[in-house]
Enzyme design. Structure first.
Site, mmCIF file in Angstrom:
data_model
loop_
_atom_site.group_PDB
_atom_site.id
_atom_site.type_symbol
_atom_site.label_atom_id
_atom_site.label_comp_id
_atom_site.label_asym_id
_atom_site.label_seq_id
_atom_site.Cartn_x
_atom_site.Cartn_y
_atom_site.Cartn_z
ATOM 1 C CG HIS A 138 4.272 36.771 9.616
ATOM 2 N ND1 HIS A 138 4.230 37.421 9.022
ATOM 3 C CD2 HIS A 138 5.007 37.163 11.215
ATOM 4 C CE1 HIS A 138 4.188 39.195 8.807
ATOM 5 N NE2 HIS A 138 5.513 38.355 10.339
ATOM 6 C CG HIS B 92 1.050 40.608 11.459
ATOM 7 N ND1 HIS B 92 1.308 39.725 12.481
ATOM 8 C CD2 HIS B 92 2.562 40.947 10.920
ATOM 9 C CE1 HIS B 92 2.392 39.735 13.056
ATOM 10 N NE2 HIS B 92 3.268 40.243 12.212
ATOM 11 N NE ARG C 41 3.682 48.851 4.215
ATOM 12 C CZ ARG C 41 3.384 48.502 5.447
ATOM 13 N NH1 ARG C 41 4.787 47.485 4.862
ATOM 14 N NH2 ARG C 41 3.578 48.476 6.566
HETATM 15 C C1 AKG Z 1 7.056 41.717 9.929
HETATM 16 O O1 AKG Z 1 8.964 42.579 9.499
HETATM 17 O O2 AKG Z 1 7.732 40.652 11.003
HETATM 18 C C2 AKG Z 1 6.707 42.506 9.726
HETATM 19 O O3 AKG Z 1 5.294 42.268 9.927
HETATM 20 C C3 AKG Z 1 6.234 43.851 8.939
HETATM 21 C C4 AKG Z 1 4.601 44.301 8.434
HETATM 22 C C5 AKG Z 1 4.524 45.781 7.443
HETATM 23 O O4 AKG Z 1 5.646 45.917 7.482
HETATM 24 O O5 AKG Z 1 4.007 45.906 8.385
#
Ligand code: AKG
Length: 277
Positions: free
Chosen positions: A179, A235, A245
């Site tokens: 996204h 990403h 995580r």
């Molecule tokens: C979001 O919360 O929109 C992310 O892209 C989180 C990315 C991550 O957890 O590294």
């Protein structure tokens, strides 16, 4: 490797040339990568550690309690999200849970040492950083820094706490689907597990965790407002078969009525009215 920008060069005592070099590094990374890391960002490792501990404690609550978080934490209904309710196959599912919290829900928490006051303290620090970076990027476009001061105030912004549980089919499902972010800019703190990936020159590359760094990325609104000078880059998060995580993102957003004027193609003005994040 994702650029690392040392923000110490913006602080008191730095020479004029260092300040300019630092600003140029921020501008170049926002144009070429849409993503960069910052160190000496002014958010103490103690506060980051406290925020992480509170976040872990929150996610440890039973599902029934998390899904009714609006009742016991005073977050707005719908702040807690699990997976992707609309998914009809593994390829559409995000293997994660999140609290996506409007800062208007947590401001004025009275400084007691609970989750809400830690979130407020964290948000206060990162919102100053977001303003500072946005002003540097806006100034480079010849725009007044007043735009961000007027339109992006803490109560219009969001914090999103993510938890990615271990996944037994890691190659077949994403932790978070690919996204772009729809805000102005995002400040992310990730733990040491890794899994965040972004697109650079048409390839997915992994962001190596750096305990000293916060990750900054440009969102869709900044790309539009900058007439495509700064890049909002896709990403995603990949899953891990063994490790859990955690990450926390701060979304720097304007009022819902803010009108973004964008000259995306020569002579063609598009107006974006930012209604819902
Ligand atoms: C979001 O919360 O929109 C992310 O892209 C989180 C990315 C991550 O957890 O590294």
């Amino acid at each position: 490797e994702l650029p690392v920008v040392d923000l110490r060069r913006l602080r008191d005592g730095a020479e004029v040339g260092e300040v300019e070099q630092c600003k140029n590094d921020i501008i170049r990374a926002s144009q070429e990568w849409g993503f960069f890391q910052v160190v000496n960002h002014g958010v103490s490792s103690q506060l980051l550690g406290k925020m992480r501990a509170k976040q872990i404690g929150l996610f440890k609550q039973p599902f029934e309690r998390k899904s009714k978080e609006d009742m016991f934490l005073n977050f707005s209904a719908g702040s807690y999200r699990w997976g992707t309710p609309t998914a009809t196959s593994l390829t559409q599912l995000s293997w994660s849970e999140a609290f996506h919290v409007s800062l208007s829900d947590i401001l004025g928490s009275n400084g007691s040492d609970d989750l809400r006051s830690t979130m407020e303290e964290f948000a206060g620090k990162v919102s100053r950083l977001a303003q500072e970076l946005a002003e540097i990027l806006g100034e480079n476009l010849g725009r007044s820094s007043k735009f961000f001061v007027d339109n992006c105030v803490p109560s219009t912004c969001y914090l999103r706490m993510n938890r990615y549980p271990p996944c037994s089919v890691p190659g077949r499902v994403f932790g978070l689907m690919p996204h772009t972010d729809s805000d102005f800019l995002t400040i992310l703190h990730q733990d040491q597990v890794g899994g965040l990936e972004l697109v650079k020159d048409g390839e997915w590359i992994a962001v190596k965790p750096n305990p000293e760094a916060l990750i900054i990325n440009i969102g869709d609104l900044f790309q539009a407002w900058s007439n495509n000078v700064y890049k909002s880059v896709e990403h995603r998060v990949v899953t891990n078969s063994k490790l859990e995580r955690f990450s926390i993102a701060y979304f720097f957003c304007p009022w819902s009525e803010t009108v973004i004027k964008s000259k995306c193609e020569p002579g063609v003005y598009r107006r974006f009215s930012f209604r819902e994040f």
